[in-house]
Write an enzyme that holds these catalytic residues in place. Structure first.
Site, PDB file in Angstrom:
ATOM      1  N   HIS B 219       0.810  -1.219   0.000  1.00 14.90           N
ATOM      2  CA  HIS B 219       0.000   0.000   0.000  1.00 14.90           C
ATOM      3  C   HIS B 219       0.844   1.271   0.000  1.00 14.90           C
ATOM      4  O   HIS B 219       0.297   2.368  -0.078  1.00 14.90           O
ATOM      5  CB  HIS B 219      -0.983  -0.029   1.179  1.00 14.90           C
ATOM      6  CG  HIS B 219      -2.171  -0.896   0.896  1.00 14.90           C
ATOM      7  ND1 HIS B 219      -3.387  -0.739   1.490  1.00 14.90           N
ATOM      8  CD2 HIS B 219      -2.322  -1.927   0.039  1.00 14.90           C
ATOM      9  CE1 HIS B 219      -4.246  -1.634   1.028  1.00 14.90           C
ATOM     10  NE2 HIS B 219      -3.601  -2.376   0.160  1.00 14.90           N
ATOM     11  N   SER B 223      -0.557  -0.905  -6.105  1.00 15.78           N
ATOM     12  CA  SER B 223      -0.390  -2.031  -7.019  1.00 15.78           C
ATOM     13  C   SER B 223       0.315  -1.605  -8.297  1.00 15.78           C
ATOM     14  O   SER B 223       0.169  -0.470  -8.749  1.00 15.78           O
ATOM     15  CB  SER B 223      -1.761  -2.600  -7.395  1.00 15.78           C
ATOM     16  OG  SER B 223      -2.343  -3.242  -6.302  1.00 15.78           O
ATOM     17  N   LYS B 247     -14.832  -6.616  -8.531  1.00 19.91           N
ATOM     18  CA  LYS B 247     -14.051  -7.503  -9.398  1.00 19.91           C
ATOM     19  C   LYS B 247     -13.477  -8.681  -8.596  1.00 19.91           C
ATOM     20  O   LYS B 247     -13.513  -9.826  -9.053  1.00 19.91           O
ATOM     21  CB  LYS B 247     -12.921  -6.719 -10.067  1.00 19.91           C
ATOM     22  CG  LYS B 247     -12.174  -7.520 -11.119  1.00 19.91           C
ATOM     23  CD  LYS B 247     -11.396  -6.616 -12.061  1.00 19.91           C
ATOM     24  CE  LYS B 247     -10.752  -7.439 -13.160  1.00 19.91           C
ATOM     25  NZ  LYS B 247     -10.389  -6.623 -14.324  1.00 19.91           N
ATOM     26  N   ASP B 248     -12.968  -8.384  -7.407  1.00 23.32           N
ATOM     27  CA  ASP B 248     -12.445  -9.464  -6.560  1.00 23.32           C
ATOM     28  C   ASP B 248     -13.567 -10.391  -6.112  1.00 23.32           C
ATOM     29  O   ASP B 248     -13.380 -11.605  -5.997  1.00 23.32           O
ATOM     30  CB  ASP B 248     -11.736  -8.895  -5.324  1.00 23.32           C
ATOM     31  CG  ASP B 248     -10.382  -8.299  -5.676  1.00 23.32           C
ATOM     32  OD1 ASP B 248      -9.797  -8.740  -6.679  1.00 23.32           O
ATOM     33  OD2 ASP B 248      -9.916  -7.408  -4.951  1.00 23.32           O
ATOM     34  N   GLU B 291       3.253 -34.025  -2.097  1.00 22.99           N
ATOM     35  CA  GLU B 291       2.043 -33.464  -2.658  1.00 22.99           C
ATOM     36  C   GLU B 291       2.391 -32.737  -3.956  1.00 22.99           C
ATOM     37  O   GLU B 291       3.523 -32.274  -4.138  1.00 22.99           O
ATOM     38  CB  GLU B 291       1.418 -32.477  -1.658  1.00 22.99           C
ATOM     39  CG  GLU B 291       0.802 -33.177  -0.457  1.00 22.99           C
ATOM     40  CD  GLU B 291      -0.566 -33.768  -0.770  1.00 22.99           C
ATOM     41  OE1 GLU B 291      -0.603 -34.894  -1.303  1.00 22.99           O
ATOM     42  OE2 GLU B 291      -1.575 -33.111  -0.479  1.00 22.99           O
TER      43      GLU B 291
END
Lengths: 194, 430
Positions: B219, B223, B247-248, B291
């Protein structure tokens, strides 16, 4: 709701925001519908998260206890375990039955007769949970030599509750008589609790 | 720390004003994920994966805390308590399948997040610290996932613990006593199981702390974006809420559909059947693999089969750890002044036709048995992997001639900044 308001503030009017005849924008409808669906979905996830703490299947499967009382003589008691809690079974003597029946029911904190607290044909057999109704300690009096309290039944040493020969609360802080669980005689000498 | 045009939090309700004065938590949220946090307007769906990773971390913590209520970390009963969770505990099957598949999806999401960072060179200044913290989070995730996989005390749990702690044995001089110390014994047993449970409970909260630092560091510059051009003016940004919350939210809905398809219909597709056999210290399963999310690194570990100055075992361990540690140096290995792969033609070729296929090959070889031709293929792919980061990337970033960058994010989106002016006047005035 906050999101709806903020949406309205931040959104410049464009083709998506065309108002309908009643002033409701399509975007507001979609917003409320989507947030509501997500909210309901979120609430539904609480169900398993809460329910997982309830007794599991193996705990519930322990919910009956079978007892053989053929060797229980008058004046004797046995302790059993039902749902990981003690159960007292006492074969009452005639003196104890008389003492219980001599009490004026209306003077009791939790009025019940000995007859109501035992099964027909087996009124000399008192089966109660060994869990004090005050705060859950195990009262004394089931084993030989233990303090039976002022009324000859059970005595809880934690906070001093006295129970009589019918395991009714007579003195001390407990609010109710020792609980009689659901049980039945499957034969004259066999009891199934639960 | 935000852009000067970030909207200020102005509570109207007296209760909110009271809060703002005493504990400005609503203000903090408003400035972090609300209308007070301007974000580049051109973020693609690749920018959803940070939020998704945060979601899966929380999902793992919630389901993990629930599972810990019913699980017992003791070799005598651990395997049985897992079956108890599956059969007896109310919704226990859902909790366990969500947790087990949640681990896989956490890695899927984080791998896509890392891929985004690599292609768009999000690690470049001024975002180096975000990247370093991210790699740290990834290392913590690997440790947590490994220890979690040991807890059911099945065959793969046991032999996974044996093999992974065996890695430490490769360290000269202190290796063997270090392994014994880590396990609290000479082979995985009760002491190891107990400490793995303790640490598996602890580490997610360490990850959460690192994630908070990761977001804090994010922050400060804000971004990056698909063009890699920094934000220049207000028309380059949109408020996080409602634009990116929506959107998220949409991305989260899609991710949950895919995730719960696995949970409900393919719950064991990503696991190994051998882990439904209780741990047996006297018998190793024929085909032992980690895994799926560890496959590429497992392939690198197994690629070293020859002694060269150092023993092969030590080379394998060093290479495996270095494969991730090299990411820490990326911000300084990539010298290009341009971030986004969209404007770096040569970098892009080596990325799509070099690094990505090699990662795919390593992934495949990691799950394959340790025999030819997979060993040789792993060796070639491992060599290329390190070559990419240590040689190709520095050289390519120095010599390539990037494509012309758009003047601004707005220009990249709309063609010119003038076109943006009209549309942007409205929110500015509001």
């Amino acid at each position: 709701m906050a999101s709806t308001t903020a949406n309205a503030d931040a959104t410049p009017v464009n083709t998506d925001g065309v108002e309908g005849e009643d002033g409701v924008r399509r975007r507001d409808f979609i917003n409320i519908a989507a947030v509501s669906a997500a909210g309901v979905g979120g609430l539904v996830t609480l169900l398993p998260l809460v329910s997982q703490m309830a007794p599991s299947k193996d705990v519930l499967a322990e919910s009956t206890t079978e007892l053989d009382i053929s060797s229980l003589e008058a004046g004797q008691s046995i302790k059993a375990v039902f749902r990981k809690q003690p159960v007292f079974v006492r074969h009452l003597t005639q003196a104890e039955i008389d003492a219980a029946n001599a009490v004026d029911i209306s003077s009791l904190r939790d009025p019940e007769t000995l007859e109501e607290r035992t099964k027909a044909g087996h009124h000399n057999l008192l089966l109660v949970m060994g869990v004090c109704t005050h705060l859950g300690c195990v009262p004394l009096g089931a084993a030989e030599g233990e303090n039976k309290g002022e009324f000859g039944g059970y005595f809880c040493p934690c906070h001093g509750s006295h129970y009589d020969t019918a395991a009714r609360i007579r003195k001390g802080p407990a609010p109710a008589n020792l609980v009689v669980p659901d049980y039945e005689f499957t034969s004259d000498t066999t009891i199934v609790i639960g | 720390m935000s852009f000067p045009w970030a909207k200020e939090y102005t509570p109207k309700h007296p209760v909110m004003r009271f809060f703002d004065e005493k504990l400005p938590l609503p203000r903090f949220v408003y400035n972090a994920v609300g209308a007070g946090y301007p974000v580049p307007r051109n973020l693609s769906y690749f920018w959803n994966f940070g939020v998704l990773a945060g979601f899966f971390l929380m999902l793992q913590i919630v389901t993990g805390v629930v599972l810990a209520m019913h699980y017992a970390a003791n070799t005598e009963v651990a395997f049985g308590t897992v079956e108890h969770i599956m059969r007896d505990v109310n919704w226990g099957w859902l909790m366990r399948y969500t947790h087990a598949n949640g681990a896989s999806f956490f890695f899927v999401v984080v791998y896509i997040h890392i891929f985004r960072g690599l292609f768009y060179a999000s690690y470049k200044p001024p975002r180096e610290m975000i990247w370093l913290l991210g790699v740290t989070i990834f290392l913590l995730m690997m440790a947590t996932a490994f220890m979690g996989y040991v807890l059911p005390w099945g065959q793969m749990s046991f032999w996974g613990a044996q093999v992974i702690t065996g890695l430490f044995e490769a360290i000269p001089v202190v290796g063997p006593p270090l392994k014994t110390w880590l396990l609290g014994g000479f082979a995985p047993d009760n002491a190891a199981l107990n400490r793995f449970f303790s640490l598996h409970f602890l580490l997610p909260f360490v990850i959460l702390g690192a994630v908070i630092l990761h977001i804090w560091a994010l922050h400060i510059p804000g971004s990056s974006n698909p063009t890699g051009v920094e934000v220049k003016s207000e028309s380059d940004t949109l408020p996080f809420h409602p634009y990116y919350t929506a959107k998220d939210g949409f991305g989260l809905g899609v991710a949950l559909l895919v995730f719960f398809t696995f949970v409900f219909f393919l719950p064991n597709a990503l696991g190994h059947p051998d882990n439904y056999i209780e741990a047996n210290p006297l018998s190793t399963p024929a085909h032992i693999v980690p895994e799926w999310y560890f496959y590429p690194f497992y392939a690198i570990l197994r690629a070293f089969t020859f002694d060269f100055i150092l023993p092969a075992k030590l080379w394998g361990v060093l290479a495996m750890f270095s494969a991730i540690l090299v990411w820490f140096f990326l911000p300084w290995l990539d010298k290009s002044p341009v971030r986004s792969g969209h404007y770096r033609p040569l970098f892009r070729k080596f990325f799509w036709f070099g690094l990505i296929p090699v990662m795919a090959v390593l992934f495949y070889c990691g799950g394959a048995p340790a025999e030819e031709p997979y060993v040789m293929i792993s060796q070639i792919a491992t060599a290329y992997y390190f070559l990419h980061f240590l040689v190709i990337l520095p050289i390519v970033s120095s010599i390539e001639r990037p494509d012309p960058l758009p003047f601004s994010i707005t220009e990249a989106v709309l063609g010119s900044d003038d076109e943006a002016a009209a549309g942007d006047a409205a929110p500015t005035a509001a």
